[in-house]
Design a protein around this motif. Structure first.
Motif, PDB file in Angstrom:
ATOM      1  N   ASP A 145      10.827  52.708  81.593  1.00 52.52           N
ATOM      2  CA  ASP A 145       9.794  52.802  80.298  1.00 52.52           C
ATOM      3  C   ASP A 145       9.208  51.440  80.402  1.00 52.52           C
ATOM      4  N   THR A 146       8.634  50.736  80.899  1.00 48.86           N
ATOM      5  CA  THR A 146       7.707  49.692  81.266  1.00 48.86           C
ATOM      6  C   THR A 146       6.542  50.529  82.121  1.00 48.86           C
ATOM      7  N   LEU A 147       7.161  51.658  83.348  1.00 54.35           N
ATOM      8  CA  LEU A 147       6.203  52.348  84.201  1.00 54.35           C
ATOM      9  C   LEU A 147       5.165  53.395  82.759  1.00 54.35           C
ATOM     10  N   ILE A 148       6.048  54.311  82.571  1.00 53.23           N
ATOM     11  CA  ILE A 148       6.123  55.252  81.603  1.00 53.23           C
ATOM     12  C   ILE A 148       5.018  54.599  80.245  1.00 53.23           C
ATOM     13  N   LYS A 186      21.352  40.412  69.431  1.00 50.93           N
ATOM     14  CA  LYS A 186      20.764  39.902  71.335  1.00 50.93           C
ATOM     15  C   LYS A 186      19.559  41.057  71.354  1.00 50.93           C
ATOM     16  N   ALA A 187      19.386  42.115  70.995  1.00 52.46           N
ATOM     17  CA  ALA A 187      18.264  43.255  71.272  1.00 52.46           C
ATOM     18  C   ALA A 187      17.391  42.329  70.869  1.00 52.46           C
ATOM     19  N   ALA A 188      17.061  42.059  69.116  1.00 52.50           N
ATOM     20  CA  ALA A 188      16.280  41.155  68.882  1.00 52.50           C
ATOM     21  C   ALA A 188      15.445  40.296  69.750  1.00 52.50           C
ATOM     22  N   SER A 189      15.991  38.906  70.273  1.00 55.08           N
ATOM     23  CA  SER A 189      16.308  38.109  70.656  1.00 55.08           C
ATOM     24  C   SER A 189      15.637  37.924  71.751  1.00 55.08           C
ATOM     25  N   LEU A 211      11.395  38.006  73.212  1.00 57.03           N
ATOM     26  CA  LEU A 211      10.985  37.368  75.585  1.00 57.03           C
ATOM     27  C   LEU A 211      10.674  38.422  75.896  1.00 57.03           C
ATOM     28  N   ALA A 212      10.917  39.375  76.069  1.00 54.36           N
ATOM     29  CA  ALA A 212      10.566  40.210  76.999  1.00 54.36           C
ATOM     30  C   ALA A 212       9.471  41.152  76.624  1.00 54.36           C
ATOM     31  N   SER A 213       9.084  41.195  75.392  1.00 56.49           N
ATOM     32  CA  SER A 213       7.504  41.697  75.046  1.00 56.49           C
ATOM     33  C   SER A 213       6.676  40.847  75.382  1.00 56.49           C
ATOM     34  N   LEU A 214       6.794  38.942  75.148  1.00 57.15           N
ATOM     35  CA  LEU A 214       5.619  38.574  75.463  1.00 57.15           C
ATOM     36  C   LEU A 214       5.624  38.597  76.949  1.00 57.15           C
ATOM     37  N   ASP A 215       6.991  38.668  77.948  1.00 56.99           N
ATOM     38  CA  ASP A 215       6.738  38.454  79.013  1.00 56.99           C
ATOM     39  C   ASP A 215       5.671  39.635  79.621  1.00 56.99           C
ATOM     40  N   THR A 216       6.171  40.773  79.292  1.00 61.66           N
ATOM     41  CA  THR A 216       5.395  42.496  79.386  1.00 61.66           C
ATOM     42  C   THR A 216       3.563  42.295  78.853  1.00 61.66           C
ATOM     43  N   VAL A 241       8.378  47.081  71.937  1.00 55.27           N
ATOM     44  CA  VAL A 241       9.186  46.447  70.707  1.00 55.27           C
ATOM     45  C   VAL A 241       9.673  48.208  70.362  1.00 55.27           C
ATOM     46  N   ALA A 242       8.626  49.382  70.451  1.00 57.15           N
ATOM     47  CA  ALA A 242       9.796  50.214  69.705  1.00 57.15           C
ATOM     48  C   ALA A 242      10.945  51.233  70.707  1.00 57.15           C
ATOM     49  N   THR A 243      10.364  51.227  71.652  1.00 55.55           N
ATOM     50  CA  THR A 243      11.247  52.051  72.396  1.00 55.55           C
ATOM     51  C   THR A 243      11.985  51.186  73.498  1.00 55.55           C
ATOM     52  N   LYS A 244      11.923  49.947  73.670  1.00 52.57           N
ATOM     53  CA  LYS A 244      13.145  48.841  74.169  1.00 52.57           C
ATOM     54  C   LYS A 244      14.176  48.270  73.030  1.00 52.57           C
ATOM     55  N   LEU A 245      13.821  48.054  72.474  1.00 50.85           N
ATOM     56  CA  LEU A 245      14.997  48.074  70.926  1.00 50.85           C
ATOM     57  C   LEU A 245      15.503  48.964  71.020  1.00 50.85           C
ATOM     58  N   LEU A 246      15.733  50.451  71.059  1.00 50.50           N
ATOM     59  CA  LEU A 246      16.592  51.247  71.414  1.00 50.50           C
ATOM     60  C   LEU A 246      17.276  51.396  72.734  1.00 50.50           C
ATOM     61  N   LEU A 247      16.288  51.498  73.548  1.00 51.38           N
ATOM     62  CA  LEU A 247      17.652  51.633  74.762  1.00 51.38           C
ATOM     63  C   LEU A 247      17.828  50.691  74.752  1.00 51.38           C
ATOM     64  N   TYR A 248      18.489  49.142  74.376  1.00 51.56           N
ATOM     65  CA  TYR A 248      18.648  47.881  74.382  1.00 51.56           C
ATOM     66  C   TYR A 248      19.835  48.433  73.326  1.00 51.56           C
TER      67      TYR A 248
END
Length: 171
Positions: free
Chosen positions: A32-35, A110-113, A117-122, A144-151
Motif C-alpha cells: 500500500d505504501t509503495l503504491i 486497535k486500528a485507530a491507535s 502511530l504508523a502514519s506518523l512513521d510514514t 489514514v484512509a487506505t490503511k485504516l480499512l485494510l487494517y
C-alpha cells in the motif's frame, strides 16, 4: 453466548502469533505504501513544487525507499503495538467452545491507535526521503484512509485464525 471480558477465561496470544500478524500486515502495508507514495510523487508532488522533472522511474525508486524503510520500522512498531494490545482485556471474551473472540470496537480501536502511530512513521520516512514536508504529509495522511480499512480487514481475518492462542493460561 458472549461473556464479559472481565468474567471470561482469557485466551492469551503468543509472541509467535504477534510476529505472524506483524509479518502479514507488513506485506499488505508495504505494498500500500509503495503504491500510494508512487501515486503522490507522480501526480500530486509536482503541484507542490516538488521536482517536476522527476521521472516515473525516480518516483518509483523514492517510493521504494520509503516502503523498504517501513519494513524495518513498522515491523518493530507493529510487534510492540500487538504486545500492548495482547495484554489489554477490553472487548475480548471467550465463546462456549473456549475460542477467543475480539469485538468490533476493539478491532476499530486497535486500528485507530495503530494508524496514528504508523502514519506518523510514514510521514517521517517520506520527509527523510523527499525532503518536502507537504509531500510527506500527503503520503502519511493518505495512508489514514487506505490503511485504516485494510487494517480492520486484517484484524477481522486474524480473529478467525486460531494459530498462537491458548484457552486460559499463558502461551
Amino acid at each position: 453466548m458472549r461473556e464479559n471480558s472481565a468474567n471470561a477465561a482469557y485466551a492469551h496470544e503468543s509472541r509467535a502469533r504477534s510476529l505472524a500478524k506483524a509479518i502479514s500486515w507488513r506485506f499488505v502495508g508495504t505494498l500500500d505504501t509503495l503504491i500510494l507514495s508512487y501515486l503522490v510523487l507522480t501526480f500530486l508532488a509536482p503541484h507542490f513544487g516538488v521536482r517536476e522533472t522527476a521521472t516515473q522511474a525516480e518516483n518509483l525508486h523514492t517510493a521504494g525507499y520509503i516502503a523498504l524503510a517501513e519494513v524495518i520500522t513498522k515491523t518493530l512498531l507493529f510487534f510492540l503495538h500487538e504486545r500492548v494490545w495482547s495484554r489489554l482485556r477490553w472487548a475480548v471474551w471467550t465463546d462456549r467452545r473456549g475460542r477467543r473472540i475480539e469485538g468490533l470496537r476493539r478491532s476499530g480501536s486497535k486500528a485507530a491507535s495503530w494508524r496514528i502511530l504508523a502514519s506518523l512513521d510514514t510521514a517521517l520516512l517520506a520527509l527523510l526521503f523527499t525532503g518536502h514536508p507537504l509531500t510527506a504529509l500527503t503520503i502519511g495522511g493518505g495512508e489514514v484512509a487506505t490503511k485504516l480499512l485494510l487494517y480492520v480487514f486484517h484484524e477481522r481475518v486474524w480473529d478467525r485464525i486460531p494459530y498462537g492462542r491458548a484457552k486460559g493460561g499463558h502461551v
